[in-house]
Design a protein around this motif. Structure first.
Motif, short mmCIF file in Angstrom:
data_model
loop_
_atom_site.label_atom_id
_atom_site.label_comp_id
_atom_site.label_asym_id
_atom_site.label_seq_id
_atom_site.Cartn_x
_atom_site.Cartn_y
_atom_site.Cartn_z
N GLU A 209 6.85 19.71 60.97
CA GLU A 209 5.48 20.20 61.22
C GLU A 209 5.42 21.73 61.11
O GLU A 209 4.38 22.29 60.77
N ILE A 210 6.56 22.39 61.40
CA ILE A 210 6.63 23.85 61.26
C ILE A 210 6.60 24.21 59.77
O ILE A 210 5.89 25.13 59.34
N VAL A 211 7.35 23.46 58.99
CA VAL A 211 7.39 23.71 57.54
C VAL A 211 6.01 23.45 56.94
O VAL A 211 5.53 24.19 56.07
N ASP A 212 5.35 22.40 57.44
CA ASP A 212 4.01 22.08 56.94
C ASP A 212 3.03 23.21 57.25
O ASP A 212 2.20 23.59 56.41
N LEU A 213 3.14 23.77 58.46
CA LEU A 213 2.26 24.89 58.81
C LEU A 213 2.52 26.08 57.90
O LEU A 213 1.58 26.73 57.42
N ALA A 214 3.81 26.36 57.64
CA ALA A 214 4.16 27.48 56.75
C ALA A 214 3.60 27.22 55.35
O ALA A 214 3.05 28.13 54.70
N ASP A 215 3.69 25.97 54.88
CA ASP A 215 3.17 25.64 53.55
C ASP A 215 1.66 25.88 53.49
O ASP A 215 1.14 26.42 52.52
N PHE A 216 0.96 25.46 54.56
CA PHE A 216 -0.49 25.69 54.59
C PHE A 216 -0.78 27.20 54.56
O PHE A 216 -1.59 27.68 53.76
N LEU A 217 -0.12 27.94 55.46
CA LEU A 217 -0.40 29.38 55.56
C LEU A 217 -0.07 30.09 54.25
O LEU A 217 -0.84 30.95 53.79
N ASN A 218 1.06 29.74 53.64
CA ASN A 218 1.43 30.39 52.37
C ASN A 218 0.41 30.09 51.28
O ASN A 218 0.01 30.98 50.52
N ALA A 219 -0.04 28.83 51.22
CA ALA A 219 -1.05 28.48 50.21
C ALA A 219 -2.36 29.22 50.47
O ALA A 219 -3.13 29.50 49.55
N ALA A 220 -2.58 29.56 51.74
CA ALA A 220 -3.82 30.26 52.10
C ALA A 220 -3.71 31.77 51.89
O ALA A 220 -4.69 32.50 52.07
N GLY A 221 -2.49 32.26 51.56
CA GLY A 221 -2.34 33.69 51.28
C GLY A 221 -1.31 34.40 52.13
O GLY A 221 -1.09 35.60 51.98
N ALA A 222 -0.65 33.68 53.03
CA ALA A 222 0.36 34.32 53.89
C ALA A 222 1.68 34.46 53.14
O ALA A 222 1.85 33.93 52.04
N ASP A 223 2.62 35.19 53.77
CA ASP A 223 3.94 35.39 53.16
C ASP A 223 5.00 35.03 54.21
O ASP A 223 5.42 35.87 55.01
N ILE A 224 5.38 33.76 54.22
CA ILE A 224 6.33 33.25 55.22
C ILE A 224 7.52 32.63 54.49
O ILE A 224 7.34 31.83 53.58
N ARG A 225 8.74 33.03 54.90
CA ARG A 225 9.94 32.47 54.28
C ARG A 225 10.90 31.99 55.36
O ARG A 225 10.90 32.54 56.47
N PHE A 226 11.72 31.02 54.99
CA PHE A 226 12.75 30.53 55.92
C PHE A 226 14.09 31.09 55.46
O PHE A 226 14.47 30.91 54.30
N ALA A 227 14.79 31.78 56.36
CA ALA A 227 16.11 32.32 56.01
C ALA A 227 17.15 31.22 56.16
O ALA A 227 16.90 30.19 56.81
#
Ligand code: EPZ
Length: 435
Positions: A209-227
């Motif tokens: 669910e965390i990865v899904d949130l990151a996917d949503f935010l990134n598609a919306a214009g955010a810049d989130i990466r997993f190290a």
């Protein structure tokens, strides 16, 4: 249907009738057939909160649940309009709304705390009531608040109300969570994605669910990466536009239907799911003697004549065995031959349904966070009260396998997290009616 601020999307008569309804379950029918798994509640809720940061979002595979209705109510209050049709929710930020979420809306759903990071991101301030405890025990939010403080949020806690301001704006920071809390990770992601500079969140939760949130935010214009070490790196952007997004399948609903099939001696195929999200849960079905077949986005389970004990099941943060799948698995163990041991490491009070299972004839001893289940050959139908969402689902699972009729009360708990619960089970041949 366009719904504006303050209008309740879920008709209150429906919610009232849920409070007054019960399930009548005639046990003993093996479940058979095919079922598509709905979208994940625990992914949809943070994505809906994230939609507050965007101009317009279209969210597909959003389950029709009372918790989703509660989240939409909160969005209306915060200045968004929403629509919901055929599993798609649209959220449009229409006007400057309130940065305060009223106490009654906060109380409607424990997980409304996930709106905190989004409200601060949108308005630079927020006022919400403290969520308090719930059926699962005390639910502190100290990690959420400590992390938000690191991002520059000044928080005044008094009289059960949190007043948050950002006198110098939100600023990226290095944050290490003491425990990989799902909610705290989500709140940091929501607040940090439009903060100035870079945030590095270590010991973050890594649930799907965390990865899904990151996917949503990134598609919306955010810049989130997993190290590689699991840290989440968030580079703040000026604003989020919005996007079209498909919520991941509900791994806990999937586990629940698999338990129901296993305990009734059935054979079912679940479709529209992600088996990789259930990697720690599926081997337990194999341990119990179920034959499993995995296809692309499908799982087929064939139960043995009698289940065998599950060994030791210890709940852990993802990728460990999910606490949310523990309750229904425990109901399954109640009928499995031999001794199964459960160790609940996430929540203090996640065995509340055990008393009701014992009324059905189960042999379960709970000591603190450990439950020892001596499997019995049969359970008998009983009148039972759902204690919480997953506990309620567990009682339904047990009732489906029990001899005779069970009456399940307080089923509004189940409607928080399972779309068309009785209808889906009827599709699989179960004798369950809502009265
Ligand atoms: C999410 O709750 C889920 N809820 C829960 O699902 C799930 O059981 C849980 O994660 C664990 O996987 C939603 O996603 C809406 P946590 P959350 O913060 O975020 C302690 C269901 O049935 N803690 O990871 O509240 C906390 O008390 C629900 O669908 C602190 O001490 O879970 C708990 O013991 C129930 N301080 C543990 O950490 C904090 O600030 C895990 O909580 C935060 C958490």
């Amino acid at each position: 249907m366009m719904l504006m601020r303050g209008i309740t999307p879920q008709p209150s008569t429906e919610r009232m009738s849920l409070h007054m309804s019960e399930y009548l379950i005639q046990g003993g029918t093996p479940l058979r057939g095919e079922l598509a798994v709905h979208g994940a509640k625990n992914a949809a809720l943070p994505v809906l909160a994230a939609a507050l940061l965007c101009e317009k979002s279209t969210i597909h595979n959003c389950p029709d649940l009372t918790d989703v209705a509660a989240a939409r109510n909160i969005l209306h209050y915060l200045g968004c309009s929403t629509t919901q049709q055929d599993g798609t929710v649209t959220v449009t930020f229409t006007q400057k709304g309130d940065h305060r979420i009223p106490d009654r809306l906060m109380r409607a759903m424990r997980s409304s705390i996930v709106f905190l990071g989004a409200v601060i991101g949108r308005y630079g301030m927020a006022e919400v009531s403290m969520p308090g405890g719930c059926e699962l025990g005390p639910r502190p939010i100290d990690m959420h608040l400590a992390a938000l403080r690191r991002l520059g949020v000044v928080i005044d806690e008094s009289g059960g109300v949190l007043r948050c301001t950002t006198p110098n704006g939100l600023k990226g920071a290095r944050i290490t969570l003491p425990f990989p809390s799902v909610g705290a990770t989500e709140n940091v992601m929501l607040a940090a994605c439009t903060a100035k500079g870079e945030t590095c969140l270590s010991n973050a939760a890594r649930e799907p669910e965390i990865v899904d949130l990151a996917d949503f935010l990134n598609a919306a214009g955010a810049d989130i990466r997993f190290a590689a070490d699991g840290s989440i790196l968030i580079h703040g952007v000026d604003k989020l536009i919005g996007c079209e997004h498909r919520v991941i399948p509900d791994r806990i609903a999937a586990a629940t239907y698999l338990c129901a099939a296993a305990v009734t001696g059935g054979k079912i195929t679940l479709t529209h799911l992600r088996a990789d999200h259930l990697a720690a849960v599926l081997p337990v079905f194999e341990e119990a003697g179920c034959r499993m077949q995995y296809g692309q986005n499908t799982i087929c389970l064939k139960a043995p004549e009698r289940l065998t004990a599950l060994g030791t099941v210890r709940t852990m943060p993802y990728p460990g065995f999910s606490t949310d799948a523990q309750s229904t698995m425990l109901a399954m163990a109640a009928l499995a031959e031999g001794t199964s041991v459960f160790i609940e490491t996430i929540f203090e009070s996640r065995y509340k349904q055990v008393g009701e299972l014992v009324r059905m004839g189960a042999n379960i001893r709970v000591e603190g966070r450990v439950a020892v289940v001596e499997g019995v050959p049969k359970l008998k139908g009983a009148v039972m009260n759902c204690t919480d969402l997953r506990g309620g689902a567990a009682l339904a699972v047990a009732a489906l396998a029990a001899q005779g009729e069970s009456r399940l009360c307080s089923i509004h708990h189940i409607a928080r997290g399972y779309e068309n619960f009785d209808l889906n089970l009827r599709k699989l041949g179960a004798q369950i009616t809502r009265v």
